[in-house]
Write a protein that holds these residues in place. Structure first.
Motif, PDB file in Angstrom:
ATOM      1  N   GLY A 204       0.787  -1.221   0.000  1.00  0.00           N
ATOM      2  CA  GLY A 204       0.000   0.000   0.000  1.00  0.00           C
ATOM      3  C   GLY A 204       0.824   1.279   0.000  1.00  0.00           C
ATOM      4  N   ALA A 205       0.136   2.385  -0.326  1.00  0.00           N
ATOM      5  CA  ALA A 205       0.773   3.697  -0.319  1.00  0.00           C
ATOM      6  C   ALA A 205       1.252   4.023   1.094  1.00  0.00           C
ATOM      7  CB  ALA A 205      -0.198   4.761  -0.803  1.00  0.00           C
ATOM      8  N   GLY A 206       2.399   4.689   1.191  1.00  0.00           N
ATOM      9  CA  GLY A 206       2.898   5.097   2.500  1.00  0.00           C
ATOM     10  C   GLY A 206       4.009   4.214   3.025  1.00  0.00           C
ATOM     11  N   GLY A 207       4.143   3.001   2.503  1.00  0.00           N
ATOM     12  CA  GLY A 207       5.180   2.099   2.985  1.00  0.00           C
ATOM     13  C   GLY A 207       6.449   2.197   2.155  1.00  0.00           C
ATOM     14  N   ASP A 208       7.470   1.423   2.534  1.00  0.00           N
ATOM     15  CA  ASP A 208       8.753   1.510   1.846  1.00  0.00           C
ATOM     16  C   ASP A 208       8.713   0.890   0.458  1.00  0.00           C
ATOM     17  OD1 ASP A 208       8.362  -0.928   3.069  1.00  0.00           O
ATOM     18  OD2 ASP A 208      10.483  -1.294   3.452  1.00  0.00           O
ATOM     19  N   THR A 209       7.965  -0.204   0.294  1.00  0.00           N
ATOM     20  CA  THR A 209       7.860  -0.843  -1.020  1.00  0.00           C
ATOM     21  C   THR A 209       7.233   0.125  -2.013  1.00  0.00           C
ATOM     22  OG1 THR A 209       7.540  -2.948   0.094  1.00  0.00           O
ATOM     23  CG2 THR A 209       6.978  -2.864  -2.232  1.00  0.00           C
ATOM     24  N   ASP A 210       6.175   0.792  -1.547  1.00  0.00           N
ATOM     25  CA  ASP A 210       5.479   1.754  -2.395  1.00  0.00           C
ATOM     26  C   ASP A 210       6.379   2.936  -2.714  1.00  0.00           C
ATOM     27  OD1 ASP A 210       2.877   2.939  -3.483  1.00  0.00           O
ATOM     28  OD2 ASP A 210       3.517   4.465  -2.052  1.00  0.00           O
ATOM     29  N   TYR A 211       7.093   3.407  -1.706  1.00  0.00           N
ATOM     30  CA  TYR A 211       7.923   4.593  -1.930  1.00  0.00           C
ATOM     31  C   TYR A 211       9.011   4.318  -2.950  1.00  0.00           C
ATOM     32  CZ  TYR A 211      10.752   8.669  -1.406  1.00  0.00           C
ATOM     33  OH  TYR A 211      11.447   9.811  -1.689  1.00  0.00           O
ATOM     34  N   ASN A 212       9.704   3.205  -2.780  1.00  0.00           N
ATOM     35  CA  ASN A 212      10.769   2.872  -3.721  1.00  0.00           C
ATOM     36  C   ASN A 212      10.232   2.694  -5.134  1.00  0.00           C
ATOM     37  OD1 ASN A 212      13.633   2.465  -2.644  1.00  0.00           O
ATOM     38  ND2 ASN A 212      12.361   1.657  -0.998  1.00  0.00           N
ATOM     39  N   ALA A 213       9.060   2.019  -5.237  1.00  0.00           N
ATOM     40  CA  ALA A 213       8.485   1.792  -6.555  1.00  0.00           C
ATOM     41  C   ALA A 213       8.090   3.117  -7.202  1.00  0.00           C
ATOM     42  CB  ALA A 213       7.275   0.870  -6.442  1.00  0.00           C
ATOM     43  N   ARG A 214       7.441   3.982  -6.434  1.00  0.00           N
ATOM     44  CA  ARG A 214       6.978   5.247  -6.994  1.00  0.00           C
ATOM     45  C   ARG A 214       8.128   6.152  -7.427  1.00  0.00           C
ATOM     46  NH1 ARG A 214       1.578   6.494  -6.722  1.00  0.00           N
ATOM     47  NH2 ARG A 214       0.498   4.910  -5.547  1.00  0.00           N
ATOM     48  N   LEU A 215       9.167   6.155  -6.617  1.00  0.00           N
ATOM     49  CA  LEU A 215      10.316   6.978  -6.960  1.00  0.00           C
ATOM     50  C   LEU A 215      10.905   6.510  -8.291  1.00  0.00           C
ATOM     51  CD1 LEU A 215      12.406   9.132  -6.205  1.00  0.00           C
ATOM     52  CD2 LEU A 215      13.653   7.354  -4.971  1.00  0.00           C
ATOM     53  N   MET A 216      11.077   5.183  -8.404  1.00  0.00           N
ATOM     54  CA  MET A 216      11.633   4.628  -9.634  1.00  0.00           C
ATOM     55  C   MET A 216      10.722   4.934 -10.815  1.00  0.00           C
ATOM     56  SD  MET A 216      14.208   3.300 -10.936  1.00  0.00           S
ATOM     57  CE  MET A 216      15.437   2.375 -10.061  1.00  0.00           C
ATOM     58  N   CYS A 217       9.395   4.781 -10.611  1.00  0.00           N
ATOM     59  CA  CYS A 217       8.446   5.038 -11.704  1.00  0.00           C
ATOM     60  C   CYS A 217       8.535   6.492 -12.164  1.00  0.00           C
ATOM     61  CB  CYS A 217       7.012   4.755 -11.256  1.00  0.00           C
ATOM     62  SG  CYS A 217       6.682   3.010 -11.053  1.00  0.00           S
ATOM     63  N   ARG A 218       8.628   7.396 -11.191  1.00  0.00           N
ATOM     64  CA  ARG A 218       8.651   8.822 -11.526  1.00  0.00           C
ATOM     65  C   ARG A 218       9.870   9.153 -12.381  1.00  0.00           C
ATOM     66  NH1 ARG A 218      10.300  13.255  -8.321  1.00  0.00           N
ATOM     67  NH2 ARG A 218      10.426  12.074  -6.395  1.00  0.00           N
TER      68      ARG A 218
ATOM     69  N   ASN B 186      23.263   7.146 -12.166  1.00  0.00           N
ATOM     70  CA  ASN B 186      23.618   8.459 -12.693  1.00  0.00           C
ATOM     71  C   ASN B 186      22.676   9.596 -12.325  1.00  0.00           C
ATOM     72  OD1 ASN B 186      25.798   7.220 -14.022  1.00  0.00           O
ATOM     73  ND2 ASN B 186      24.444   6.627 -15.701  1.00  0.00           N
ATOM     74  N   ASP B 187      21.493   9.284 -11.792  1.00  0.00           N
ATOM     75  CA  ASP B 187      20.545  10.362 -11.524  1.00  0.00           C
ATOM     76  C   ASP B 187      20.765  10.905 -10.115  1.00  0.00           C
ATOM     77  OD1 ASP B 187      18.350  12.003 -11.099  1.00  0.00           O
ATOM     78  OD2 ASP B 187      17.078  10.804 -12.428  1.00  0.00           O
ATOM     79  N   PRO B 188      21.244  12.160 -10.001  1.00  0.00           N
ATOM     80  CA  PRO B 188      21.509  12.702  -8.654  1.00  0.00           C
ATOM     81  C   PRO B 188      20.234  12.826  -7.820  1.00  0.00           C
ATOM     82  CG  PRO B 188      21.749  14.398 -10.347  1.00  0.00           C
ATOM     83  CD  PRO B 188      21.562  13.103 -11.071  1.00  0.00           C
ATOM     84  N   GLU B 189      19.104  13.036  -8.492  1.00  0.00           N
ATOM     85  CA  GLU B 189      17.840  13.149  -7.757  1.00  0.00           C
ATOM     86  C   GLU B 189      17.516  11.831  -7.055  1.00  0.00           C
ATOM     87  OE1 GLU B 189      14.447  14.277 -10.118  1.00  0.00           O
ATOM     88  OE2 GLU B 189      13.097  14.147  -8.405  1.00  0.00           O
ATOM     89  N   TYR B 190      17.754  10.721  -7.781  1.00  0.00           N
ATOM     90  CA  TYR B 190      17.479   9.415  -7.191  1.00  0.00           C
ATOM     91  C   TYR B 190      18.313   9.197  -5.938  1.00  0.00           C
ATOM     92  CZ  TYR B 190      16.838   4.402  -6.643  1.00  0.00           C
ATOM     93  OH  TYR B 190      16.540   3.168  -6.118  1.00  0.00           O
ATOM     94  N   LYS B 191      19.596   9.480  -6.057  1.00  0.00           N
ATOM     95  CA  LYS B 191      20.498   9.264  -4.924  1.00  0.00           C
ATOM     96  C   LYS B 191      20.077  10.117  -3.731  1.00  0.00           C
ATOM     97  CE  LYS B 191      25.343   9.786  -3.563  1.00  0.00           C
ATOM     98  NZ  LYS B 191      25.371   8.742  -2.553  1.00  0.00           N
ATOM     99  N   ALA B 192      19.775  11.389  -4.012  1.00  0.00           N
ATOM    100  CA  ALA B 192      19.389  12.293  -2.918  1.00  0.00           C
ATOM    101  C   ALA B 192      18.131  11.782  -2.220  1.00  0.00           C
ATOM    102  CB  ALA B 192      19.164  13.698  -3.473  1.00  0.00           C
TER     103      ALA B 192
END
Lengths: 501, 335
Positions: free
Chosen positions: B55-69, B292-298
């Motif tokens: 679900g939204a709000g958890g770590d699995t969701d956060y990592n997935a959403r960040l990657m998708c974005r 290579n994406d600095p945004e991802y690392k940050a």
């Protein structure tokens, strides 16, 4: 003046964009809350990812606005359609709907809205003043206390059963049985899943509730749609001021305070939720009323109890979230995610590290509750128009929205079949004159009782004396025993009188 | 067919109709072969749907959403995350196992759920029912924690204390998942004798620790970091193979018991039969973002003390197989 408080205040109250977000959040929340099938939880789920790219104060303000609007919005459909818009407004139906049927829909709405507002304010007030202390108290609640509290709450079935206690108990036990479908607590054994993977997730409260209330209502209407009965609703659209008198307000002060305290208390304890708080405070109001038999016939006390409590739960639920980082329900779990994304870590250090954000949240909640009051009063006339829509147009739309809501909750079509199933169950039970409310209590509290009973039995086996170290639990067990005893005695006497005369 | 043959009007229409049908059929067949959906050449040609199993709000969701974005930016098409939740991800996996392998449907999950569900019997299939796209991120580690006033200062001491007084030290776990596996491993490989108590998810285990309902438990670092900083909670060790770069001072549990290693990884899968070229292309895109994406690392640094960490398709498969082996070794205790 405390500079963190000032920064928090200015970042919310003096930023027009944040104010706009709060206003829109409340409005969207009210829509989600009032539409059967869509809930406050879903509003927050949908908008959470959008807040990831906002600043922390913008994001969190939006989310709490959605939360407050959503919990309050549920009263609209509860009163006008007898369908709770969210699980938190189940008890609002009990007296709200009879009032609407008597032609007092506007008054019922006015009272619901005003006491929603008051409940929110009281909840936020407690949150601001005594948050950390209460949070420390809440974590003292372990398996023994939860087990005792669940049992105590289950004893409310007696008060909610009406005349026929047997039927009430049948209903409550059925509710507990439906809740066992899926993975068992603790050992994750599959129960009643028949090897079908969709059933391992069990039935969600949302699916259960909209099936039971919305779909069964539609089936009931479909049954008599060919008969010649005509429903005339004398709707008195004119309302002066808030729709109720100052005298009526004064008569509710005690009720308001009691309901707010129950709401806040249930809110603080993780894992119980608004559905229980509104029903508990409704029952408490009924039990302490001079004329309990009037409850359910359309009196304002019932609406006041339910709406004050469910909105007070919001402030309550924020207490462990902010001061301990512990989410008490689905919405606060998502708020936690929203906070962490913005590097605001709830917990013991939140006031040291993110004080401006915390004060910002407090201010946002206050502004959101005023926005809720204003928007809902402005919309009052619009809401009551729903009653003028012929039911043969209205109900199909409701069925559609319910399906959308059921599917949208976890994106699976299976849940649409679930609401149909519970619609049929609800219809069958209504036909058998079995009350539905105890079933909801059974459904919510059954799993909580089971989980904690299993933990308790493990603790008890390890050390039988551990029970004696839990005074809160002992008090709850004793009170439960007394309540059950008194009710059974009253029941026996009432029966003797009825048969005797 | 003779030229002076006269068609009946109906017959003529019929032939025309059949001809049209035939043309449509040919057109469909041709477009089926050439349709960009199944070919890797011009992938991605339309929006991509990513099923997120939690679900939204958890770590699995956060990592997935960040990657998708960030994938959206990179690939130039919408990458839409959809949360299909329930039964620790088992529902989503069962639904999308047989989804259309058109290269536009993917699943993002975590390995504790993916492999744990198979080992515990909740799912009757594992990651080999999918094409593995990548293991694209690594959690900052589950930690053994006790309250600061606890007498146990190291993992060694805690384990020793449990052996000295069996069944008295209460240890909070959640049945079925990675934390449960860790508790099984310490029982069998380190001979601990804790009173194991189920306290549910990470937030509930943290609550139980703070309320002193348990004496020790395992929680992700992100859940407990505030308490560690405030000096209320002490971490006795991480379950990662080595301490994360951002938290070099955290002791490593496998120095006490070599088998105590549990990496919670985030994985991306595709329905079986998805074109391998598409799988490779998506994997390459994810690795590029991660490296290579600095945004991802940050973002991952800030959110969860994670370091960017994305494997190739081959490495991902090997990593998943290794973890599966570990889970399966103890599967009889997980069921």
């Amino acid at each position: 003046m405390d500079s963190a408080l000032w920064t928090g205040f200015t970042s919310v109250a003096l930023d027009p964009f944040v104010l706009l977000l709060i206003f829109c959040g409340v409005a969207v929340g009210i829509v989600f809350g009032s539409v059967p099938g869509l809930t406050a939880t879903m509003a927050v789920v949908m908008f959470l990812p959008m807040t990831y790219t906002m600043t922390s104060i913008q994001g969190i303000s939006t989310l709490v606005a959605l939360y407050i609007g959503g919990i309050s919005g549920g009263l609209i459909s509860a009163i006008l359609l007898n369908i709770p818009g969210t699980p938190s407004s189940v008890a609002t139906c009990f007296d709200g709907s009879p009032m609407a049927k008597k032609g007092q829909a506007s008054k019922a709405l006015g009272i619901g809205i005003f006491f929603s507002f008051l409940g929110t304010l009281l909840g936020v007030g407690v949150l601001v003043v005594v948050s950390p202390m209460l949070a420390q108290f809440a974590i003292k609640f372990g398996a023994y206390e939860y087990c005792a509290l669940a049992l105590f709450s289950l004893s409310m079935v007696i008060a909610l059963s009406g005349r026929d206690l047997t039927k009430g108990l049948i209903s409550a036990i059925l509710g507990a049985v439906w809740a066992t479908v899926g993975l068992a607590p603790i050992d994750s054994r599959a129960r009643y899943t028949f090897g079908y993977v969709e059933l391992t997730a069990g039935f969600k409260l949302l699916v259960f509730l909209i099936g039971l209330f919305a779909i069964s209502e539609v089936i009931r209407y479909a049954e008599k749609v060919r008969s010649d009965e005509h429903y005339e609703i004398q709707e008195n659209v004119h309302i002066g001021g808030l729709g109720f008198t100052f005298k009526e307000f004064c008569s509710q002060i005690g009720n308001t305070i009691r309901s707010a305290l129950i709401g806040i208390g249930i809110g603080i304890l993780p894992g119980i939720g608004g559905g229980v708080s509104c029903m508990l405070s409704y029952t408490a109001a009924k039990n302490s009323s001079k004329d309990p038999e009037k409850f359910g016939t359309g009196i304002i006390d019932g609406i006041v109890a339910s709406e004050t409590a469910n909105n007070a739960s919001i402030g309550g639920a924020m207490i462990p979230l902010l001061s301990l980082g512990i989410p008490g329900d689905a919405v606060t779990a998502m708020l936690l995610g929203g906070l962490m994304v913005h590097n605001v870590a709830p917990g013991p250090l939140i006031f040291d590290k993110s004080a401006p954000v915390v004060y910002g949240i407090f201010i946002a909640m206050l502004i959101a509750s005023f926005a809720m009051l204003v928007i809902e009063f402005l919309g009052l006339r619009l809401f009551t128009k729903v009653l003028k829509v012929p039911k043969n147009y209205l109900l199909p739309i409701i069925v559609m929205l319910c399906c959308v809501g059921a599917i949208g909750d976890s994106n699976r079509v299976f849940d649409a079949w679930g609401i149909l199933f519970f619609g049929l169950v609800g219809f069958g039970l209504i036909k058998a004159a079995i009350p539905l409310t105890p079933m909801i209590l059974g459904f919510i509290l059954g799993p909580m009782f089971e989980l904690n009973l299993r933990k308790v039995s493990q603790l008890f086996r390890m050390n039988p004396l551990s029970f004696m170290e839990r005074p809160i639990a002992i008090v709850f067990f004793l009170v439960t025993a007394v309540v059950v005893f008194l009710n059974i005695r009253a029941n026996i006497r009432a029966n003797a009188q009825r048969t005797g005369v | 067919m003779s030229k002076n043959h006269h068609f009946g009007k109906g017959e003529f229409l019929m032939k025309k109709f059949l001809a049209v049908i035939g043309l449509i059929a040919i057109a469909l067949a041709v477009s089926g072969v050439l349709h960009p959906a199944h070919a890797a050449g011009n992938w991605p040609g339309k929006n991509i749907t990513v099923i997120v199993t939690h679900g939204a709000g958890g770590d699995t969701d956060y990592n997935a959403r960040l990657m998708c974005r960030l994938l959206e930016k990179k690939l130039g098409v919408s990458v839409v995350p959809v949360n299909v939740t329930g039964s620790n991800g088992a529902i989503a996996m069962a639904q999308y196992k047989d989804a259309n392998p058109d290269g536009y449907t993917f699943v993002m999950t975590n390995t504790a759920a993916l492999i744990g569900n198979e080992a515990s019997g909740l799912s009757d299939f594992g990651f080999d029912a999918f094409e593995v796209v990548s293991v694209y991120a690594k959690q900052s580690g589950e930690n053994f924690v006790v309250m600061s006033d606890s007498p146990h200062r190291t993992l060694e001491e805690l384990f020793e204390a449990s052996r000295a007084k069996p069944n008295t030290i209460k240890f909070g776990i959640s049945t079925g998942g990675g934390v449960y596996l860790a508790s099984v491993i310490m029982e069998h490989a380190a001979g601990t004798k804790f009173a194991i108590i189920d306290e549910g998810d990470a937030a509930s285990r943290m609550t139980a620790l703070l309320g002193k309902h348990v004496d020790a438990t395992i929680v992700p670092y992100a859940v407990t970091k505030e308490y560690i900083q405030a000096g209320q909670v002490r971490t006795l060790g991480t379950l990662l193979r080595e301490a994360p770069a951002l938290l070099p001072d955290v002791p490593v549990a496998n120095s006490v018991c070599p088998e105590l290693v549990l990496n919670t990884l985030y994985a991306c899968l595709a329905p079986k039969g998805t074109n391998p070229a598409i799988v490779e292309a998506l994997n390459a895109a994810m690795r590029d973002i991660s490296q290579n994406d600095p945004e991802y690392k940050a973002e991952v640094n800030r959110y969860n003390f994670q370091e960017p960490w994305t494997l190739t398709v081959e490495e991902s498969l090997a990593e998943l197989r290794g973890q599966r082996e570990l889970f399966m070794k103890y599967s009889e205790y997980l069921q």
